[in-house]
Design an enzyme around this catalytic site. Structure first.
Site, mmCIF file in Angstrom:
data_model
loop_
_atom_site.group_PDB
_atom_site.id
_atom_site.type_symbol
_atom_site.label_atom_id
_atom_site.label_comp_id
_atom_site.label_asym_id
_atom_site.label_seq_id
_atom_site.Cartn_x
_atom_site.Cartn_y
_atom_site.Cartn_z
ATOM 1 C CG HIS A 212 -1.969 -1.025 1.217
ATOM 2 N ND1 HIS A 212 -2.968 -1.104 2.166
ATOM 3 C CD2 HIS A 212 -2.202 -2.039 0.335
ATOM 4 C CE1 HIS A 212 -3.775 -2.121 1.871
ATOM 5 N NE2 HIS A 212 -3.330 -2.700 0.765
ATOM 6 C CD GLU A 214 -2.022 4.080 3.215
ATOM 7 O OE1 GLU A 214 -1.688 3.390 2.220
ATOM 8 O OE2 GLU A 214 -3.182 4.123 3.633
ATOM 9 C CB CYS A 242 -6.278 -0.515 5.160
ATOM 10 S SG CYS A 242 -4.591 -1.144 5.189
ATOM 11 C CB CYS A 245 -1.790 1.640 6.216
ATOM 12 S SG CYS A 245 -1.356 0.738 4.716
#
Ligand SMILES: [Zn+2]
Length: 313
Positions: A212, A214, A242, A245
């Site tokens: 992801h 992040e 999410c 993260c």
């Protein structure tokens, strides 16, 4: 204060004891220091004589006994004072509170007539000592609380214009992800308003379900700064992080997380779950949601609309 003033000092009373306890909180003060407030000095000598004479039971002692009791007083009840037994003794003589005679030490000042027996005196001093200890603990607890308050992280001063500008950079990364056929989420990390790392979602490209934006940007920033703790840094991301993260943001000790679009279904900061609180993570970044919300939502909507269209075709 003159020697005469101390010699005229009144009897040691419960009120004097309260005063003495307040004095004893000043750790390391000297007899000279006590002269700044003549009453302090007077109370100190009252207490010393009160103890040594066993509340006035004795008005004369041989010098050895006198010095032994003075030494006990100094080391037990006046340990807060920076001064030797000899020094206190000299001051007492200098002030005329005691007179050295051929066979001992005579007290000249009135001491107290509030106590009947020696046991009562001993008990009284025990109570005084207990009160001093309790008082010292109280003061220390207050100081520690104050210290915690002063050292607590202060809310970061935020600049909405700067937030919008840095979110624009995160959006630029999201557009790159879009062009790579990745779910368009972009992120940047900034320190003092300067970008130190930028990343986009690369789950498909890298065959990595954890890639992801992040996660990637946190790794890049930590490597770049040579520190696994990103103290003082702010993460800008186009979509609410999410749960994975969000946990990473806490572990990285990010000061603040700014996001654009909310994720009520999967958000890990507050949308679906508040990971930092639920998992009792000991760091929790400040949150600033909704920066460039409409633009951040639109790029995601466009992406999924195009995907659906493609699937229908
Ligand atoms: Zn994530």
């Amino acid at each position: 204060m003159s020697q005469n003033d101390v010699a005229q000092a009144g009897r040691f009373t419960n009120k004097s004891a309260g005063h003495y306890n307040r004095l004893s909180l000043r750790n390391g003060v000297s007899l000279n220091g006590l002269t700044r407030n003549p009453l302090d000095l007077e109370i100190f000598f009252q207490a010393a004589l009160f103890f040594i004479s066993q509340a006035g039971k004795d008005d004369f002692l041989d010098q050895e006994t006198f010095l032994a009791r003075l030494e006990f007083f100094r080391s037990h009840h006046a340990a807060w004072l920076a001064g030797t037994t000899e020094e206190i003794y000299e001051w007492m003589q200098g002030c005329g509170l005691v007179v050295l005679t051929d066979d001992g030490v005579r007290f000249t000042a009135p001491v107290s007539d509030e106590f009947e027996t020696t046991d009562a005196v001993v008990e009284y001093w025990r109570e005084l000592e207990g009160e001093r200890v309790r008082r010292r603990h109280r003061v220390r607890a207050q100081l520690q609380a104050k210290n915690r308050e002063v050292n607590a992280p202060k809310p970061m001063s935020t600049d909405p214009e700067l937030d919008r500008r840095l979110m624009q950079e995160a959006l630029r990364m999201a557009k790159l992800a879009y062009d790579n056929d990745e779910v368009p989420v972009g992120a940047v990390i900034a320190m003092d308003g300067n970008i130190v790392a930028a990343a986009m979602n690369e789950v498909v490209t890298r065959h990595d379900p954890t890639a992801h934006a992040e996660m990637l940007v946190i790794r890049k920033a930590a490597a770049m700064l040579g520190n696994e703790r990103l103290n003082g840094a702010t993460l800008y991301v186009t979509l609410e992080p999410c749960p994975m993260c969000a946990a990473a943001c806490s572990l990285a000790r990010l000061a603040r997380v700014v996001w654009g679009a909310d994720d009520p279904d999967c958000g890990g900061m507050r949308g679906a779950i508040d990971v930092a609180a639920k998992a009792h993570l000991n760091h929790r970044p400040e949150m600033t949601p909704g920066v460039r919300r409409a633009e951040c939502e639109k790029i995601l909507q466009d992406f999924f609309k195009a995907k659906r269209k493609k699937a229908q075709a």
